[in-house]
Design a protein around this motif. Structure first.
Motif, PDB file in Angstrom:
ATOM      1  N   GLN A   1       0.802  -1.219   0.000  1.00  0.00           N
ATOM      2  CA  GLN A   1       0.000   0.000   0.000  1.00  0.00           C
ATOM      3  C   GLN A   1       0.836   1.270   0.000  1.00  0.00           C
ATOM      4  O   GLN A   1       0.415   2.288  -0.559  1.00  0.00           O
ATOM      5  N   THR A   2       2.036   1.233   0.563  1.00  0.00           N
ATOM      6  CA  THR A   2       2.868   2.438   0.552  1.00  0.00           C
ATOM      7  C   THR A   2       3.450   2.710  -0.833  1.00  0.00           C
ATOM      8  O   THR A   2       3.941   3.814  -1.091  1.00  0.00           O
ATOM      9  N   GLN A   3       3.387   1.720  -1.726  1.00  0.00           N
ATOM     10  CA  GLN A   3       3.905   1.881  -3.079  1.00  0.00           C
ATOM     11  C   GLN A   3       2.818   2.278  -4.070  1.00  0.00           C
ATOM     12  O   GLN A   3       3.127   2.629  -5.215  1.00  0.00           O
ATOM     13  N   LEU A   4       1.566   2.229  -3.640  1.00  0.00           N
ATOM     14  CA  LEU A   4       0.451   2.450  -4.555  1.00  0.00           C
ATOM     15  C   LEU A   4      -0.060   3.885  -4.492  1.00  0.00           C
ATOM     16  O   LEU A   4      -0.134   4.487  -3.420  1.00  0.00           O
ATOM     17  N   SER A   5      -0.463   4.381  -5.658  1.00  0.00           N
ATOM     18  CA  SER A   5      -1.104   5.689  -5.749  1.00  0.00           C
ATOM     19  C   SER A   5      -2.597   5.581  -6.009  1.00  0.00           C
ATOM     20  O   SER A   5      -3.315   6.585  -5.921  1.00  0.00           O
ATOM     21  N   ALA A   6      -3.083   4.378  -6.357  1.00  0.00           N
ATOM     22  CA  ALA A   6      -4.503   4.209  -6.671  1.00  0.00           C
ATOM     23  C   ALA A   6      -4.846   2.724  -6.727  1.00  0.00           C
ATOM     24  O   ALA A   6      -3.953   1.866  -6.789  1.00  0.00           O
ATOM     25  N   ILE A   7      -6.136   2.445  -6.723  1.00  0.00           N
ATOM     26  CA  ILE A   7      -6.660   1.124  -7.059  1.00  0.00           C
ATOM     27  C   ILE A   7      -7.242   1.227  -8.460  1.00  0.00           C
ATOM     28  O   ILE A   7      -8.107   2.070  -8.733  1.00  0.00           O
ATOM     29  N   GLY A   8      -6.759   0.372  -9.356  1.00  0.00           N
ATOM     30  CA  GLY A   8      -7.256   0.394 -10.723  1.00  0.00           C
ATOM     31  C   GLY A   8      -6.201  -0.042 -11.714  1.00  0.00           C
ATOM     32  O   GLY A   8      -5.039  -0.227 -11.339  1.00  0.00           O
ATOM     33  N   GLU A   9      -6.625  -0.344 -12.794  1.00  0.00           N
ATOM     34  CA  GLU A   9      -7.798   0.133 -13.475  1.00  0.00           C
ATOM     35  C   GLU A   9      -8.951  -0.832 -13.219  1.00  0.00           C
ATOM     36  O   GLU A   9      -8.825  -2.042 -13.385  1.00  0.00           O
ATOM     37  N   CYS A  10     -10.088  -0.286 -12.885  1.00  0.00           N
ATOM     38  CA  CYS A  10     -11.266  -1.102 -12.624  1.00  0.00           C
ATOM     39  C   CYS A  10     -12.469  -0.366 -13.201  1.00  0.00           C
ATOM     40  O   CYS A  10     -12.364   0.786 -13.629  1.00  0.00           O
ATOM     41  N   GLY A  11     -13.627  -1.036 -13.211  1.00  0.00           N
ATOM     42  CA  GLY A  11     -14.810  -0.331 -13.700  1.00  0.00           C
ATOM     43  C   GLY A  11     -15.771  -1.211 -14.454  1.00  0.00           C
ATOM     44  O   GLY A  11     -15.891  -2.416 -14.181  1.00  0.00           O
ATOM     45  N   LEU A  12     -16.440  -0.610 -15.461  1.00  0.00           N
ATOM     46  CA  LEU A  12     -17.555  -1.247 -16.155  1.00  0.00           C
ATOM     47  C   LEU A  12     -17.488  -0.935 -17.645  1.00  0.00           C
ATOM     48  O   LEU A  12     -17.098   0.171 -18.037  1.00  0.00           O
ATOM     49  N   ASP A  13     -17.897  -1.915 -18.466  1.00  0.00           N
ATOM     50  CA  ASP A  13     -17.825  -1.739 -19.914  1.00  0.00           C
ATOM     51  C   ASP A  13     -19.008  -2.450 -20.562  1.00  0.00           C
ATOM     52  O   ASP A  13     -19.144  -3.672 -20.439  1.00  0.00           O
ATOM     53  N   LYS A  14     -19.859  -1.703 -21.245  1.00  0.00           N
ATOM     54  CA  LYS A  14     -21.067  -2.278 -21.853  1.00  0.00           C
ATOM     55  C   LYS A  14     -20.748  -3.148 -23.056  1.00  0.00           C
ATOM     56  O   LYS A  14     -21.567  -3.987 -23.455  1.00  0.00           O
ATOM     57  N   ARG A  15     -19.572  -2.981 -23.659  1.00  0.00           N
ATOM     58  CA  ARG A  15     -19.261  -3.668 -24.912  1.00  0.00           C
ATOM     59  C   ARG A  15     -18.940  -5.146 -24.726  1.00  0.00           C
ATOM     60  O   ARG A  15     -18.979  -5.912 -25.689  1.00  0.00           O
ATOM     61  N   ILE A  16     -18.566  -5.566 -23.519  1.00  0.00           N
ATOM     62  CA  ILE A  16     -18.047  -6.917 -23.328  1.00  0.00           C
ATOM     63  C   ILE A  16     -19.170  -7.881 -22.948  1.00  0.00           C
ATOM     64  O   ILE A  16     -20.261  -7.474 -22.555  1.00  0.00           O
ATOM     65  N   ASP A  17     -18.863  -9.185 -23.057  1.00  0.00           N
ATOM     66  CA  ASP A  17     -19.864 -10.228 -22.818  1.00  0.00           C
ATOM     67  C   ASP A  17     -20.054 -10.563 -21.340  1.00  0.00           C
ATOM     68  O   ASP A  17     -20.981 -11.285 -20.985  1.00  0.00           O
ATOM     69  N   VAL A  18     -19.182 -10.086 -20.491  1.00  0.00           N
ATOM     70  CA  VAL A  18     -19.302 -10.387 -19.062  1.00  0.00           C
ATOM     71  C   VAL A  18     -20.579  -9.761 -18.521  1.00  0.00           C
ATOM     72  O   VAL A  18     -20.815  -8.553 -18.715  1.00  0.00           O
ATOM     73  N   PRO A  19     -21.428 -10.530 -17.851  1.00  0.00           N
ATOM     74  CA  PRO A  19     -22.684  -9.962 -17.318  1.00  0.00           C
ATOM     75  C   PRO A  19     -22.425  -8.755 -16.434  1.00  0.00           C
ATOM     76  O   PRO A  19     -21.448  -8.723 -15.667  1.00  0.00           O
ATOM     77  N   ILE A  20     -23.302  -7.769 -16.533  1.00  0.00           N
ATOM     78  CA  ILE A  20     -23.089  -6.537 -15.771  1.00  0.00           C
ATOM     79  C   ILE A  20     -23.081  -6.825 -14.275  1.00  0.00           C
ATOM     80  O   ILE A  20     -22.364  -6.158 -13.505  1.00  0.00           O
ATOM     81  N   ALA A  21     -23.843  -7.817 -13.834  1.00  0.00           N
ATOM     82  CA  ALA A  21     -23.841  -8.150 -12.402  1.00  0.00           C
ATOM     83  C   ALA A  21     -22.462  -8.604 -11.945  1.00  0.00           C
ATOM     84  O   ALA A  21     -22.019  -8.251 -10.842  1.00  0.00           O
ATOM     85  N   THR A  22     -21.776  -9.373 -12.785  1.00  0.00           N
ATOM     86  CA  THR A  22     -20.425  -9.828 -12.452  1.00  0.00           C
ATOM     87  C   THR A  22     -19.449  -8.662 -12.470  1.00  0.00           C
ATOM     88  O   THR A  22     -18.589  -8.533 -11.588  1.00  0.00           O
ATOM     89  N   GLN A  23     -19.585  -7.793 -13.468  1.00  0.00           N
ATOM     90  CA  GLN A  23     -18.733  -6.603 -13.523  1.00  0.00           C
ATOM     91  C   GLN A  23     -18.933  -5.734 -12.287  1.00  0.00           C
ATOM     92  O   GLN A  23     -17.968  -5.234 -11.698  1.00  0.00           O
TER      93      GLN A  23
END
Length: 258
Positions: free
Chosen positions: A90-112
């Motif tokens: 954690q002392t080496q990190l500036s953020a959590i990510g990249e994370c988020g949501l994408d409508k274009r992909i096949d992964v169900p939105i609930a899983t995303q």
């Protein structure tokens, strides 16, 4: 001097020719970089980049990289591993990510959403900003974060949307990552949004090697193109060039405070 707030410098386009690219970065005064990760396969490579003083890094699981983890039935284990690694570093990190949501992909939105919410909780635990990927999902990003509103909540990178969407995200405490989208004449709604939003929420990025700028060659996108994006921003905004440059640098440093 410039701060590329989103670039994938661990990707082969850069790692295989790093010396030449470093020279280009220096020539164009690209002095600082934020490098996000996309999943377990590059967490360690991204952490190694932290050895350079000019680099800041984040750990996360990108929505477009969820499918292989689902197919191997290791998504939850990977999320747990992410939490363990992030806490350890954690002392080496500036953020959590990249994370988020994408409508274009096949992964169900609930899983995303489940994976995104896990990473939101992790960012809260470590008091780190989020680096958010949002493609046609600004409404769900807003809904996921509306109870988490705080200063320096994070950034919606590579923003492509209208003014109302941008304002709703800014009101939560998010910054807006402005990239090559604004160089495209067809991106009128996004250009209009970026022209109107408060200056103190704007940061610049390339998303290199992706998100090529308008009129760019077939070579990969690169942080040394950041001044070209800035030149387009100058045409959209009312502030002077010097005020824009100074403010964007301060915004970027404020976003990634460690």
């Amino acid at each position: 001097m410039w701060f590329d707030t989103h670039c994938h410098l661990d990707f082969p386009e850069f790692s295989s020719n790093s010396q030449a690219y470093r020279k280009l970065f220096s020539q164009h005064e690209i002095l600082r970089f934020f490098v996000p990760s996309v999943g377990p396969e590059n967490w360690q490579a991204v952490l190694q980049l932290k050895q350079r003083q000019s680099h800041q890094v984040g750990l996360g699981i990108h929505p477009c990289f969820l499918q292989p983890l689902i197919e191997k039935n290791i998504l939850q284990q990977s999320l747990n591993d992410l939490r363990t690694l992030a806490v350890q570093n954690q002392t080496q990190l500036s953020a959590i990510g990249e994370c988020g949501l994408d409508k274009r992909i096949d992964v169900p939105i609930a899983t995303q959403l489940s994976a995104f919410h896990f990473q939101i909780e992790l960012a809260e635990q470590l008091q780190l900003p989020l680096v958010i990927h949002s493609v046609h999902q600004h409404h769900n990003v807003y809904a996921s974060l509306k109870m988490r509103s705080r200063d320096n909540l994070g950034v919606v990178h590579a923003f492509s949307g209208n003014y109302q969407q941008a304002k709703s995200l800014i009101d939560l405490g998010l910054k807006i990552g402005v990239g090559g989208v604004i160089t495209w004449p067809t991106a009128q709604k996004t250009r209009e949004a970026i022209a109107k939003i408060p200056l103190d929420c704007i940061v610049l990025e390339t998303d290199a090697p992706d998100m090529r700028i308008f009129g760019g060659s077939q070579q990969p996108n690169s942080p040394h193109f950041l001044p070209k994006i800035f030149n387009q921003l100058v045409l959209l905004r009312e502030e002077s060039t010097s005020i824009l440059a100074d403010s964007i640098w301060k915004n970027s440093v404020s976003l990634f405070q460690r």
